[in-house]
Design a protein around this motif. Sequence first.
Motif, PDB file in Angstrom:
ATOM      1  N   MET A  78       0.845  -1.184   0.000  1.00  0.00           N
ATOM      2  CA  MET A  78       0.000   0.000   0.000  1.00  0.00           C
ATOM      3  C   MET A  78       0.882   1.235   0.000  1.00  0.00           C
ATOM      4  O   MET A  78       1.836   1.337   0.748  1.00  0.00           O
ATOM      5  CB  MET A  78      -0.884   0.026   1.243  1.00  0.00           C
ATOM      6  N   THR A  79       0.599   2.214  -0.875  1.00  0.00           N
ATOM      7  CA  THR A  79       1.347   3.453  -0.888  1.00  0.00           C
ATOM      8  C   THR A  79       0.604   4.493  -0.070  1.00  0.00           C
ATOM      9  O   THR A  79      -0.619   4.500   0.014  1.00  0.00           O
ATOM     10  CB  THR A  79       1.501   3.974  -2.332  1.00  0.00           C
ATOM     11  N   ASP A  80       1.385   5.392   0.520  1.00  0.00           N
ATOM     12  CA  ASP A  80       0.806   6.395   1.395  1.00  0.00           C
ATOM     13  C   ASP A  80       0.478   7.642   0.602  1.00  0.00           C
ATOM     14  O   ASP A  80       1.107   8.690   0.744  1.00  0.00           O
ATOM     15  CB  ASP A  80       1.791   6.743   2.521  1.00  0.00           C
ATOM     16  N   LEU A  81      -0.500   7.538  -0.275  1.00  0.00           N
ATOM     17  CA  LEU A  81      -0.882   8.663  -1.109  1.00  0.00           C
ATOM     18  C   LEU A  81      -2.023   9.407  -0.441  1.00  0.00           C
ATOM     19  O   LEU A  81      -3.085   8.854  -0.187  1.00  0.00           O
ATOM     20  CB  LEU A  81      -1.329   8.157  -2.495  1.00  0.00           C
ATOM     21  N   ASP A  82      -1.790  10.677  -0.149  1.00  0.00           N
ATOM     22  CA  ASP A  82      -2.851  11.494   0.400  1.00  0.00           C
ATOM     23  C   ASP A  82      -3.679  12.068  -0.734  1.00  0.00           C
ATOM     24  O   ASP A  82      -3.229  12.219  -1.851  1.00  0.00           O
ATOM     25  CB  ASP A  82      -2.270  12.641   1.245  1.00  0.00           C
ATOM     26  N   MET A  83      -4.922  12.427  -0.425  1.00  0.00           N
ATOM     27  CA  MET A  83      -5.872  12.819  -1.435  1.00  0.00           C
ATOM     28  C   MET A  83      -5.960  14.337  -1.558  1.00  0.00           C
ATOM     29  O   MET A  83      -5.446  15.076  -0.737  1.00  0.00           O
ATOM     30  CB  MET A  83      -7.234  12.290  -1.034  1.00  0.00           C
ATOM     31  N   ILE A  84      -6.651  14.737  -2.600  1.00  0.00           N
ATOM     32  CA  ILE A  84      -6.991  16.144  -2.733  1.00  0.00           C
ATOM     33  C   ILE A  84      -8.239  16.388  -1.920  1.00  0.00           C
ATOM     34  O   ILE A  84      -9.275  15.795  -2.164  1.00  0.00           O
ATOM     35  CB  ILE A  84      -7.248  16.525  -4.205  1.00  0.00           C
ATOM     36  N   GLU A  85      -8.119  17.228  -0.940  1.00  0.00           N
ATOM     37  CA  GLU A  85      -9.262  17.539  -0.093  1.00  0.00           C
ATOM     38  C   GLU A  85      -9.387  19.047  -0.017  1.00  0.00           C
ATOM     39  O   GLU A  85      -8.457  19.749   0.368  1.00  0.00           O
ATOM     40  CB  GLU A  85      -9.066  16.955   1.318  1.00  0.00           C
ATOM     41  N   GLY A  86     -10.570  19.518  -0.386  1.00  0.00           N
ATOM     42  CA  GLY A  86     -10.786  20.960  -0.365  1.00  0.00           C
ATOM     43  C   GLY A  86      -9.888  21.698  -1.323  1.00  0.00           C
ATOM     44  O   GLY A  86      -9.525  22.845  -1.101  1.00  0.00           O
ATOM     45  N   GLY A  87      -9.487  21.017  -2.437  1.00  0.00           N
ATOM     46  CA  GLY A  87      -8.687  21.685  -3.460  1.00  0.00           C
ATOM     47  C   GLY A  87      -7.201  21.724  -3.155  1.00  0.00           C
ATOM     48  O   GLY A  87      -6.443  22.349  -3.872  1.00  0.00           O
ATOM     49  N   THR A  88      -6.735  21.076  -2.097  1.00  0.00           N
ATOM     50  CA  THR A  88      -5.320  21.118  -1.733  1.00  0.00           C
ATOM     51  C   THR A  88      -4.721  19.718  -1.822  1.00  0.00           C
ATOM     52  O   THR A  88      -5.276  18.775  -1.287  1.00  0.00           O
ATOM     53  CB  THR A  88      -5.138  21.655  -0.306  1.00  0.00           C
ATOM     54  N   MET A  89      -3.602  19.615  -2.501  1.00  0.00           N
ATOM     55  CA  MET A  89      -2.919  18.343  -2.611  1.00  0.00           C
ATOM     56  C   MET A  89      -1.865  18.250  -1.508  1.00  0.00           C
ATOM     57  O   MET A  89      -0.944  19.060  -1.448  1.00  0.00           O
ATOM     58  CB  MET A  89      -2.224  18.223  -3.986  1.00  0.00           C
ATOM     59  N   THR A  90      -2.010  17.291  -0.613  1.00  0.00           N
ATOM     60  CA  THR A  90      -0.994  17.079   0.409  1.00  0.00           C
ATOM     61  C   THR A  90       0.086  16.163  -0.152  1.00  0.00           C
ATOM     62  O   THR A  90      -0.161  15.396  -1.080  1.00  0.00           O
ATOM     63  CB  THR A  90      -1.610  16.454   1.670  1.00  0.00           C
ATOM     64  N   PRO A  91       1.306  16.228   0.362  1.00  0.00           N
ATOM     65  CA  PRO A  91       2.418  15.501  -0.260  1.00  0.00           C
ATOM     66  C   PRO A  91       2.228  13.986  -0.225  1.00  0.00           C
ATOM     67  O   PRO A  91       1.603  13.440   0.672  1.00  0.00           O
ATOM     68  CB  PRO A  91       3.627  15.915   0.592  1.00  0.00           C
ATOM     69  N   VAL A  92       2.822  13.324  -1.237  1.00  0.00           N
ATOM     70  CA  VAL A  92       2.910  11.872  -1.223  1.00  0.00           C
ATOM     71  C   VAL A  92       3.904  11.493  -0.126  1.00  0.00           C
ATOM     72  O   VAL A  92       5.007  12.022  -0.067  1.00  0.00           O
ATOM     73  CB  VAL A  92       3.396  11.351  -2.592  1.00  0.00           C
ATOM     74  N   GLN A  93       3.519  10.593   0.748  1.00  0.00           N
ATOM     75  CA  GLN A  93       4.390  10.241   1.859  1.00  0.00           C
ATOM     76  C   GLN A  93       5.561   9.371   1.420  1.00  0.00           C
ATOM     77  O   GLN A  93       6.639   9.443   2.006  1.00  0.00           O
ATOM     78  CB  GLN A  93       3.578   9.507   2.948  1.00  0.00           C
ATOM     79  N   ARG A  94       5.349   8.543   0.409  1.00  0.00           N
ATOM     80  CA  ARG A  94       6.425   7.652  -0.061  1.00  0.00           C
ATOM     81  C   ARG A  94       6.231   7.396  -1.549  1.00  0.00           C
ATOM     82  O   ARG A  94       5.328   6.692  -1.950  1.00  0.00           O
ATOM     83  CB  ARG A  94       6.416   6.333   0.727  1.00  0.00           C
ATOM     84  N   TRP A  95       7.102   7.978  -2.364  1.00  0.00           N
ATOM     85  CA  TRP A  95       7.010   7.804  -3.810  1.00  0.00           C
ATOM     86  C   TRP A  95       7.558   6.430  -4.205  1.00  0.00           C
ATOM     87  O   TRP A  95       8.599   5.997  -3.721  1.00  0.00           O
ATOM     88  CB  TRP A  95       7.827   8.871  -4.526  1.00  0.00           C
ATOM     89  N   THR A  96       6.812   5.760  -5.087  1.00  0.00           N
ATOM     90  CA  THR A  96       7.294   4.539  -5.711  1.00  0.00           C
ATOM     91  C   THR A  96       7.225   4.737  -7.225  1.00  0.00           C
ATOM     92  O   THR A  96       6.806   5.794  -7.708  1.00  0.00           O
ATOM     93  CB  THR A  96       6.436   3.319  -5.321  1.00  0.00           C
ATOM     94  N   GLY A  97       7.639   3.707  -7.959  1.00  0.00           N
ATOM     95  CA  GLY A  97       7.566   3.815  -9.410  1.00  0.00           C
ATOM     96  C   GLY A  97       6.157   4.044  -9.915  1.00  0.00           C
ATOM     97  O   GLY A  97       5.946   4.679 -10.958  1.00  0.00           O
ATOM     98  N   ARG A  98       5.164   3.546  -9.170  1.00  0.00           N
ATOM     99  CA  ARG A  98       3.776   3.714  -9.606  1.00  0.00           C
ATOM    100  C   ARG A  98       3.374   5.185  -9.572  1.00  0.00           C
ATOM    101  O   ARG A  98       2.753   5.696 -10.516  1.00  0.00           O
ATOM    102  CB  ARG A  98       2.853   2.883  -8.720  1.00  0.00           C
ATOM    103  N   GLU A  99       3.718   5.887  -8.481  1.00  0.00           N
ATOM    104  CA  GLU A  99       3.360   7.302  -8.391  1.00  0.00           C
ATOM    105  C   GLU A  99       4.123   8.155  -9.402  1.00  0.00           C
ATOM    106  O   GLU A  99       3.578   9.107  -9.956  1.00  0.00           O
ATOM    107  CB  GLU A  99       3.630   7.842  -6.977  1.00  0.00           C
ATOM    108  N   THR A 100       5.406   7.804  -9.649  1.00  0.00           N
ATOM    109  CA  THR A 100       6.162   8.606 -10.605  1.00  0.00           C
ATOM    110  C   THR A 100       5.560   8.485 -12.003  1.00  0.00           C
ATOM    111  O   THR A 100       5.479   9.473 -12.742  1.00  0.00           O
ATOM    112  CB  THR A 100       7.644   8.168 -10.627  1.00  0.00           C
ATOM    113  N   LYS A 101       5.130   7.286 -12.363  1.00  0.00           N
ATOM    114  CA  LYS A 101       4.502   7.107 -13.677  1.00  0.00           C
ATOM    115  C   LYS A 101       3.185   7.861 -13.751  1.00  0.00           C
ATOM    116  O   LYS A 101       2.880   8.506 -14.770  1.00  0.00           O
ATOM    117  CB  LYS A 101       4.271   5.617 -13.941  1.00  0.00           C
TER     118      LYS A 101
END
Length: 352
Positions: free
Chosen positions: A1-24
């Motif tokens: 599981m990747t620690d991807l935070d969502m867009i909430e209220g129009g703000t993107m919070t940082p990805v906690q841990r980038w993997t190859g899936r997020e970079t693509k």
Amino acid sequence: MTDLDMIEGGTMTPVQRWTGRETKALRHALRMSIRDFAVHLGVAERTVSKWEAGGDCVNPRPEMQAALDTALAHAADEAQHRFASALPHANPPAPGSGDGLDLGAAAREQVARTRQALGLSVGDFAAALARTLTWRPTGDDVTNWETSTVPPGDVVLALSAILDPSGAGNVGEERFGDLIAVHPNRSEFSTSLPPDRLLGGASTVRAVGLSLNLLSQGYPDRRWHDLVEAGAHVRLLFLNPAGQAVQAREAEEGFPAGQLSGLTKLNIETLMRVRDRLPDGLQDRMELAVYDDTLRFNVILVDDLCVAQPYLAESRGVDSPAFVARRSQARGGLYPVFEQHFETQWRRGQQL
């Protein structure tokens, strides 16, 4: 599981841990080609390709995690929405929920406890780790492992060896000498120890082989400039593209006549241009030469680390196993054998 935070209220919070899936996903969201995305991040195209091919199993290094954070933060709103919608959203358990152990936090704490128990600075601790690992971490890496990023598995395994150097580690030393790793082929070696890790911060680089593709094509020109300007001394010895030995190897590997010699000539010309662009007074710190002798090994010596690949009959060099050794205080071992091989061939070589 990747620690991807969502867009909430129009703000993107940082990805906690980038993997190859997020970079693509980010590259697609920015609607960039691999080449454009590599330029955007300041890395080689093959680096981006390696991330994407590895998917969830690949984590870019800490400095690239920060670069990806910046690229996402500076992306247009539309691109951020495309990025968020491209990945399934995971809802990590709330702190203190008791749903499971935070293994990342446990690993970070273990790194911090080990360093504190030894009473070392982050720089000295990184140097201690390097004596056990097949690559050289930095003090910044240690700081990140203690505070924000998950330490790699080989680092976690190395902690016990550092704490108890008289324990099980000596059993391996007695059985295998200075050999610290074996990879079934060059591809698996370069995935485990890519050129930026192999060469980063080196003071001496020596190599002898055929085309030396790992060094010629796998390490950007600007990195060579930075390395030499930081004080490194480089000696690279190529198989003479106009000699008889390269023709014999082409026939042995089943290549069309001229293919390996053409590639070798191209690599030599590339590194000659790198040398020619060095500031005055530094060009003699990057020495290039050719030799014409039966091809036996591809050897790379970076400070105390040695990577050696045999050239086997009817087997291409990229398919040969790669042996990694680290120079030790004990007599014998593989490192001095391959160091002597390099120095012997270098004395016979023709300077370019």
